[in-house]
Write a protein that holds these residues in place. Sequence first.
Motif, PDB file in Angstrom:
ATOM      1  N   MET A 129       0.842  -1.212   0.000  1.00  0.00           N
ATOM      2  CA  MET A 129       0.000   0.000   0.000  1.00  0.00           C
ATOM      3  C   MET A 129       0.873   1.256   0.000  1.00  0.00           C
ATOM      4  SD  MET A 129      -1.125  -0.150   4.029  1.00  0.00           S
ATOM      5  CE  MET A 129      -0.550  -1.852   4.157  1.00  0.00           C
ATOM      6  N   ARG A 130       0.284   2.379  -0.472  1.00  0.00           N
ATOM      7  CA  ARG A 130       0.988   3.656  -0.464  1.00  0.00           C
ATOM      8  C   ARG A 130       0.930   4.262   0.942  1.00  0.00           C
ATOM      9  NH1 ARG A 130       3.618   3.110  -4.542  1.00  0.00           N
ATOM     10  NH2 ARG A 130       2.591   2.703  -6.513  1.00  0.00           N
ATOM     11  N   ILE A 131       1.767   5.260   1.158  1.00  0.00           N
ATOM     12  CA  ILE A 131       1.827   5.908   2.478  1.00  0.00           C
ATOM     13  C   ILE A 131       0.464   6.525   2.865  1.00  0.00           C
ATOM     14  CG2 ILE A 131       2.624   8.186   1.675  1.00  0.00           C
ATOM     15  CD1 ILE A 131       4.609   8.132   4.089  1.00  0.00           C
ATOM     16  N   GLY A 132      -0.274   7.023   1.864  1.00  0.00           N
ATOM     17  CA  GLY A 132      -1.575   7.635   2.136  1.00  0.00           C
ATOM     18  C   GLY A 132      -2.567   6.628   2.701  1.00  0.00           C
ATOM     19  N   GLU A 133      -2.555   5.415   2.140  1.00  0.00           N
ATOM     20  CA  GLU A 133      -3.481   4.392   2.616  1.00  0.00           C
ATOM     21  C   GLU A 133      -3.087   3.956   4.029  1.00  0.00           C
ATOM     22  OE1 GLU A 133      -3.905   0.839   0.196  1.00  0.00           O
ATOM     23  OE2 GLU A 133      -5.035  -0.109   1.853  1.00  0.00           O
ATOM     24  N   MET A 134      -1.773   3.854   4.253  1.00  0.00           N
ATOM     25  CA  MET A 134      -1.295   3.465   5.588  1.00  0.00           C
ATOM     26  C   MET A 134      -1.753   4.512   6.610  1.00  0.00           C
ATOM     27  SD  MET A 134       2.400   2.005   6.606  1.00  0.00           S
ATOM     28  CE  MET A 134       3.465   3.423   6.345  1.00  0.00           C
ATOM     29  N   SER A 135      -1.703   5.768   6.214  1.00  0.00           N
ATOM     30  CA  SER A 135      -2.149   6.859   7.083  1.00  0.00           C
ATOM     31  C   SER A 135      -3.635   6.715   7.409  1.00  0.00           C
ATOM     32  CB  SER A 135      -1.864   8.206   6.409  1.00  0.00           C
ATOM     33  OG  SER A 135      -2.534   9.240   7.077  1.00  0.00           O
ATOM     34  N   ARG A 136      -4.437   6.421   6.382  1.00  0.00           N
ATOM     35  CA  ARG A 136      -5.884   6.263   6.615  1.00  0.00           C
ATOM     36  C   ARG A 136      -6.162   5.083   7.527  1.00  0.00           C
ATOM     37  NH1 ARG A 136      -6.045   7.894   1.420  1.00  0.00           N
ATOM     38  NH2 ARG A 136      -5.972   5.780   0.586  1.00  0.00           N
ATOM     39  N   ARG A 137      -5.438   3.993   7.327  1.00  0.00           N
ATOM     40  CA  ARG A 137      -5.717   2.775   8.114  1.00  0.00           C
ATOM     41  C   ARG A 137      -5.315   2.920   9.571  1.00  0.00           C
ATOM     42  NH1 ARG A 137      -3.847  -2.717   5.623  1.00  0.00           N
ATOM     43  NH2 ARG A 137      -4.131  -3.243   7.808  1.00  0.00           N
ATOM     44  N   THR A 138      -4.293   3.759   9.844  1.00  0.00           N
ATOM     45  CA  THR A 138      -3.795   3.843  11.226  1.00  0.00           C
ATOM     46  C   THR A 138      -4.195   5.146  11.902  1.00  0.00           C
ATOM     47  OG1 THR A 138      -1.754   4.855  10.426  1.00  0.00           O
ATOM     48  CG2 THR A 138      -1.751   2.449  10.703  1.00  0.00           C
ATOM     49  N   GLY A 139      -4.689   6.107  11.124  1.00  0.00           N
ATOM     50  CA  GLY A 139      -5.024   7.403  11.712  1.00  0.00           C
ATOM     51  C   GLY A 139      -3.807   8.264  12.007  1.00  0.00           C
ATOM     52  N   VAL A 140      -2.628   7.834  11.536  1.00  0.00           N
ATOM     53  CA  VAL A 140      -1.416   8.628  11.765  1.00  0.00           C
ATOM     54  C   VAL A 140      -1.178   9.508  10.527  1.00  0.00           C
ATOM     55  CG1 VAL A 140       1.067   8.528  12.258  1.00  0.00           C
ATOM     56  CG2 VAL A 140      -0.452   6.740  13.149  1.00  0.00           C
ATOM     57  N   PRO A 141      -1.050  10.839  10.682  1.00  0.00           N
ATOM     58  CA  PRO A 141      -0.883  11.722   9.517  1.00  0.00           C
ATOM     59  C   PRO A 141       0.386  11.391   8.716  1.00  0.00           C
ATOM     60  CG  PRO A 141      -1.283  12.991  11.529  1.00  0.00           C
ATOM     61  CD  PRO A 141      -1.041  11.578  11.951  1.00  0.00           C
ATOM     62  N   VAL A 142       0.326  11.621   7.412  1.00  0.00           N
ATOM     63  CA  VAL A 142       1.461  11.324   6.529  1.00  0.00           C
ATOM     64  C   VAL A 142       2.768  12.005   6.993  1.00  0.00           C
ATOM     65  CG1 VAL A 142       2.371  11.600   4.172  1.00  0.00           C
ATOM     66  CG2 VAL A 142       0.043  10.728   4.523  1.00  0.00           C
ATOM     67  N   PRO A 143       2.746  13.305   7.360  1.00  0.00           N
ATOM     68  CA  PRO A 143       4.021  13.919   7.785  1.00  0.00           C
ATOM     69  C   PRO A 143       4.616  13.232   9.023  1.00  0.00           C
ATOM     70  CG  PRO A 143       2.354  15.612   7.381  1.00  0.00           C
ATOM     71  CD  PRO A 143       1.648  14.293   7.334  1.00  0.00           C
ATOM     72  N   THR A 144       3.746  12.727   9.909  1.00  0.00           N
ATOM     73  CA  THR A 144       4.224  12.017  11.097  1.00  0.00           C
ATOM     74  C   THR A 144       4.878  10.702  10.695  1.00  0.00           C
ATOM     75  OG1 THR A 144       2.427  13.015  12.340  1.00  0.00           O
ATOM     76  CG2 THR A 144       3.537  11.157  13.373  1.00  0.00           C
ATOM     77  N   ILE A 145       4.244   9.996   9.761  1.00  0.00           N
ATOM     78  CA  ILE A 145       4.821   8.734   9.280  1.00  0.00           C
ATOM     79  C   ILE A 145       6.205   9.013   8.680  1.00  0.00           C
ATOM     80  CG2 ILE A 145       4.586   6.840   7.618  1.00  0.00           C
ATOM     81  CD1 ILE A 145       1.556   7.074   7.894  1.00  0.00           C
ATOM     82  N   LYS A 146       6.316  10.116   7.905  1.00  0.00           N
ATOM     83  CA  LYS A 146       7.605  10.460   7.278  1.00  0.00           C
ATOM     84  C   LYS A 146       8.659  10.755   8.346  1.00  0.00           C
ATOM     85  CE  LYS A 146       6.067  11.922   2.721  1.00  0.00           C
ATOM     86  NZ  LYS A 146       5.684  13.056   1.874  1.00  0.00           N
ATOM     87  N   TYR A 147       8.216  11.384   9.427  1.00  0.00           N
ATOM     88  CA  TYR A 147       9.126  11.677  10.543  1.00  0.00           C
ATOM     89  C   TYR A 147       9.626  10.373  11.170  1.00  0.00           C
ATOM     90  CZ  TYR A 147      10.462  13.153  15.277  1.00  0.00           C
ATOM     91  OH  TYR A 147      11.117  13.341  16.460  1.00  0.00           O
TER      92      TYR A 147
END
Lengths: 205, 205
Positions: free
Chosen positions: B1-19
């Motif tokens: 999955m793309r980072i956007g989908e991972m963000s939706r599934r976990t509720g963690v914002p994309v910039p936080t995931i990148k951090y």
Amino acid sequence: MRIGEMSRRTGVPVPTIKYYLREGLLSPGELTSPNQARYGEAHVRRLKLIRALTDVGKLSIAAVGEVLGALDEPEQSLHHVLGVMQRSVSTNAAAGDEAAHQEAEKFLARRGWHYHPDDPSVRALVDVVVKARELGHDRFVEQLDAYADACQGIAEADLDHVLRRTEVEDVLEGVVVGTMLGDAAIAALRRLAQQAVSARRLGEV
Amino acid sequence: MRIGEMSRRTGVPVPTIKYYLREGLLSPGELTSPNQARYGEAHVRRLKLIRALTDVGKLSIAAVGEVLGALDEPEQSLHHVLGVMQRSVSTNAAAGDEAAHQEAEKFLARRGWHYHPDDPSVRALVDVVVKARELGHDRFVEQLDAYADACQGIAEADLDHVLRRTEVEDVLEGVVVGTMLGDAAIAALRRLAQQAVSARRLGEV
């Protein structure tokens, strides 16, 4: 004694004592001259209680006023004062949803525990149930019965501790100190017990 | 999955995931183009664990790194990882005095509880003993045995709860969530039990 000696004996600075006097938490001393007053042992005891409520119990000045108000009611019973006291030294509770609230009430009814409808501890319990669900740990609520059994034992010891005291103000100070320090002690002992149990059950040291 | 989908599934914002990716808490995804990566279920699970550690366990990013480091050691045992985990999700402990420290150690030895010398829970326990003395409530420490008995029961239930899970990351998430929510639940249940016991023993409802 003069205000300065009362300050030395209790460790509460004179300006703070004056603030408590202005707020009515402490009754005025006996005036010995237009700008000097004399204080007695009852003042010292009350001052220690105020300090326990604010420093250890983290109560606001308004909440301290409520507790002392309950204490000074002529018809107060120990159980009533303990209740007011204990709801003030509360856990931080958020509002939960209706279903979780009903579940918590059912749980408490099943244990035969009576409670005040506005009790912040009930709200705190509801909050835990809601958070566990949000985090996908629904089965966490199955723990609550084991926790409640343990808390029954803790509460018996807590009551033993406060009822050993004889003066009502001492009893109340015991509740504040015991509740706050007890929470810290229980959290620490829980972690140490987890390690001991984990070592035994996972077969390692 | 793309980072956007991972963000939706976990509720963690994309910039936080990148951090988290930059900090090495999350391993890089599989590159599908120079600036796009694909992530799998292992990433989602790890992300949920990081969220539990930071949001519920209030761990700093550095502490999360330590816990994940213990988890990723090739020779880890469950008991070891639980230990690192549990010391990170610690109580707030201050340094106490030497006499109180010895007293706490004697207490733990008497119960046969082994502990890590740097365990923040031991420091927290020492801190409670020191504070009780300062407040003139020396007899409060007599409560500790009853508290420890109760905590043994709590710890058995805690271990039952986490060992029901099968995946190591699930177990750890269970420890974080269970420890933090458990503290809140126990504090609330203790107050409710006190009221029930007070009503019974003081003969009022």
